[in-house]
Design an enzyme around this catalytic site. Structure first.
Site, short mmCIF file in Angstrom:
data_model
loop_
_atom_site.label_atom_id
_atom_site.label_comp_id
_atom_site.label_asym_id
_atom_site.label_seq_id
_atom_site.Cartn_x
_atom_site.Cartn_y
_atom_site.Cartn_z
CD GLU A 44 -2.18 -1.10 2.47
OE1 GLU A 44 -3.70 -1.02 3.02
OE2 GLU A 44 -2.34 -0.17 3.82
CE LYS B 131 21.34 -12.07 17.26
NZ LYS B 131 22.84 -12.55 17.14
CE LYS C 175 18.53 4.49 27.91
NZ LYS C 175 17.82 3.82 28.68
CB VAL D 200 12.03 7.38 27.12
CG1 VAL D 200 13.47 8.08 26.80
CG2 VAL D 200 10.94 7.50 26.31
CB CYS E 146 -18.14 14.30 23.70
SG CYS E 146 -19.30 14.80 22.55
CG HIS F 193 -14.31 15.53 21.73
ND1 HIS F 193 -14.25 14.33 22.44
CD2 HIS F 193 -15.41 15.48 21.17
CE1 HIS F 193 -15.23 14.23 22.71
NE2 HIS F 193 -15.92 14.37 21.53
CD GLU G 85 -11.25 15.06 23.76
OE1 GLU G 85 -11.91 16.06 25.25
OE2 GLU G 85 -11.70 14.29 23.73
N1 GLN Z 1 -22.38 9.57 20.81
C1 GLN Z 1 -22.44 11.40 21.11
C2 GLN Z 1 -22.83 12.07 19.75
O1 GLN Z 1 -22.96 11.49 18.75
C3 GLN Z 1 -21.25 11.66 21.69
C4 GLN Z 1 -20.05 12.12 21.17
C5 GLN Z 1 -18.69 11.88 21.61
O2 GLN Z 1 -19.09 11.64 22.40
N2 GLN Z 1 -17.88 12.92 21.05
O3 GLN Z 1 -23.26 12.95 20.71
#
Ligand code: GLN
Length: 557
Positions: free
Chosen positions: A149, A187, A239, A241, A382, A508, A510
């Site tokens: 691929e 190796k 290496k 970590v 979410c 989100h 994060e």
């Molecule tokens: N399933 C839910 C929605 O579609 C939450 C989606 C999520 O947590 N990313 O709204």
């Protein structure tokens, strides 16, 4: 300005950390004042990873412009300041989608459309587009050298070297040097074979990043250099970590950045790694600990929550804490009575992350009920926000059958329902509310205290939303809507003022957290969890002391 290109390929096996290697090289170049951008090429046929199972492919990382991309882009953003968009992640599927669209339009003027030059031209054009305005573009080629691929991509980068020359292009190959316990030896043969494979495609690597669990001796390096036709100084020990944030430091010690600069004839200032050293110092010298329970569907495979795990880690680093993450299978909390509470007792904070589908929902509801009632810090992301609303509707407002139409289309109380703008859309690929949207925060709320601002921008990926028809009922019972879209359409943040820390967000956060810039929501959640842990332990000690001092009952006989 014409950019220089660093192509990162991988050999021997997958999961050698090519993405981290690419991100770390980017990080090192940035610390020397060089402007970089990064790009990931995935050889699979899916147009994007949006519809792929996180079990198979790990998390879907979302960019500001709403692209659903490979999780390596998350590493790129955490390690550098590169601004990533859908142009920074290509798959074979997307390249072909474009070519076929052009062919149908007649753009090829009757020519036979072929892998060389049409596919390779398309790939090169994609690279050149994101290389504008930067000094160096780092391109990571997914998969392992030798896969059928990835051939068109390797051919494209071979052509790039021919077109642009040695000082404009650099080939970095990430390979494995395993230690064989039976022979007590490192190796080099797998690396030799992998480089041979690359050579057969016309690519001579310039730098070899050798993944290994111990430092490579000069002897081993010389051997690899000789057989693979690279300079000895370019055989690098990569290496293992303990913390991924150590990788730039390890690379810098091995002189990777100096080598890259020399090979590409780039002028740059001295590197300044102070901030990264500080982060790594914190990783190894925490002042205390914090334990978070994550209640989710995909607990078996941590990569499905990559950014979440990192963001929680950033929150812990901000408080100089060691983070213990426990992944709790949501279904295991679906017990009769309240037996599940035992499983949740020892957490300083509880988090329900994003997710799709019905599995484990009742268990998540139980976890949230526990966090709400026992005043354990809660963070819902979410899906975790949506379920917090359902839990509140069911157990505080008495709407026993409250649900999301995602899990029960016939529910009489559609507290969460399909996004109004998506009604009638049945396709799955790319049909969500995606990417960055502005959110207005209500003054005086927990969200306001945490962000210290009244307007934020966060990334989304969802298909369902809070149903404003239930706003009055839930708000009257004590739920606070602390963030909404500027036009008021969508609810973005909810919280419980009558709780030390209970917050859910439809977006989100994060995706935007970095080790050097921990996201405020994660920093606040970890801080609250730590405080709760202190209280929890103090209460336990007090209870034990009380038991100890309580007068013993003496039997009357
Ligand atoms: N399933 C839910 C929605 O579609 C939450 C989606 C999520 O947590 N990313 O709204």
């Amino acid at each position: 300005m014409s950019a220089k290109y660093i192509f990162v390929t991988g050999g021997v096996v997958s999961s050698l950390g090519k993405g981290l290697a690419a991100a770390s090289i980017g990080c090192l170049l940035e610390t020397r004042g060089i402007k970089v951008n990064l790009m990931k090429i995935d050889p699979y046929l899916n147009v994007d990873p949006g519809t792929m199972s996180p079990f198979q492919h790990g998390e879907v990382f979302v960019t500001d412009d709403g692209a659903e991309t490979d999780l390596d882009l998350g590493h790129y953003e955490r390690f550098t300041h590169a601004k990533l968009s859908r142009d920074n992640n290509w798959t074979t599927g997307r390249i072909y989608e474009q070519i076929i669209a052009k062919e149908r339009r007649g753009d090829y003027l009757g020519k036979t459309v072929q892998v060389i030059p049409h596919v390779t031209d398309e790939i090169k054009a994609a690279m050149k587009k994101v290389a504008q305005d930067v000094e160096v573009l780092i391109v990571e080629i997914g998969g392992t050298v030798g896969d059928i691929e990835s051939l068109p991509f390797l051919e494209a980068i071979r052509q790039m070297r021919l077109e642009l020359g040695r000082e404009q292009t650099l080939f970095v190959h990430v390979t494995l040097v395993p230690f064989i316990a039976a022979a007590q030896e490192l190796k080099t043969k797998p690396t030799q074979h992998s480089v041979k494979e690359l050579l057969s495609l016309g690519i001579q690597p310039d730098i070899l990043l050798c993944r290994t669990d111990r430092f490579l001796s000069q002897e081993i390096k010389s051997k690899i250099a000789l057989f693979c036709n690279v300079q000895e100084e370019a055989v690098i020990t990569a290496k293992d970590v303990n913390s991924i944030y150590e990788v730039p430091l390890v690379f810098s010690q091995e002189g990777v950045d100096a080598l890259v600069l020399r090979y590409l004839r780039l002028e740059a200032k001295e590197r300044d790694l102070q901030q990264w050293k500080e982060i790594v110092h914190r990783v190894y010298n925490p002042k205390a600990e914090v334990t978070i329970g994550i209640v989710g569907k995909y607990v078996e495979y941590e990569d499905s929550y990559k950014s979440l795990k990192e963001a929680l880690g950033h929150g812990a680093l901000a408080h100089n804490l060691k983070l213990h993450l426990n992944w709790i299978e949501a279904e295991s909390l679906e017990t009769e009575d309240r037996v599940y509470e035992e499983q949740l007792q020892n957490y300083d904070g509880i988090l329900v992350p994003g997710g799709f589908g019905k599995r484990g929902i009742e268990g998540m509801l139980n976890a949230i009920r526990y966090a709400r009632e026992q005043k354990v810090p809660y963070f819902g992301i979410c899906l975790g926000m949506q379920i917090a609303c359902i839990e509140f509707a069911r157990h505080v407002c008495g709407l026993r059958e409250a649900n999301s139409t995602e899990f029960d289309p016939a529910t009489p109380h559609r507290v969460i329902y399909k996004l109004r703008e998506l009604r009638g859309v049945e396709e799955l690929g790319g049909t969500m509310r995606l990417g960055a949207w502005i959110c207005k925060i209500v003054p005086g709320t927990l969200a306001h205290r945490i962000y210290g601002r009244l307007e934020i921008s966060e990334r989304h990926r969802h298909r369902y939303e809070f149903n404003r028809d239930y706003e009055e009922t839930l708000v009257a019972a004590g739920l606070k809507i602390s963030g909404s879209t500027p036009d008021g359409t969508y609810v973005e943040i909810i919280e419980l003022p009558d709780h030390p820390h209970f917050l859910g967000c439809q977006f989100h956060p994060e995706f935007k957290s970095k080790p050097l810039e921990p996201h405020p929501l994660f920093r606040a959640f970890i801080g609250a969890a730590y405080d709760h842990g202190l209280r929890r332990r103090a209460d336990k000690v007090a209870a034990e002391l009380e038991m100890f001092h309580r007068p013993q009952k003496v039997s009357s006989r």
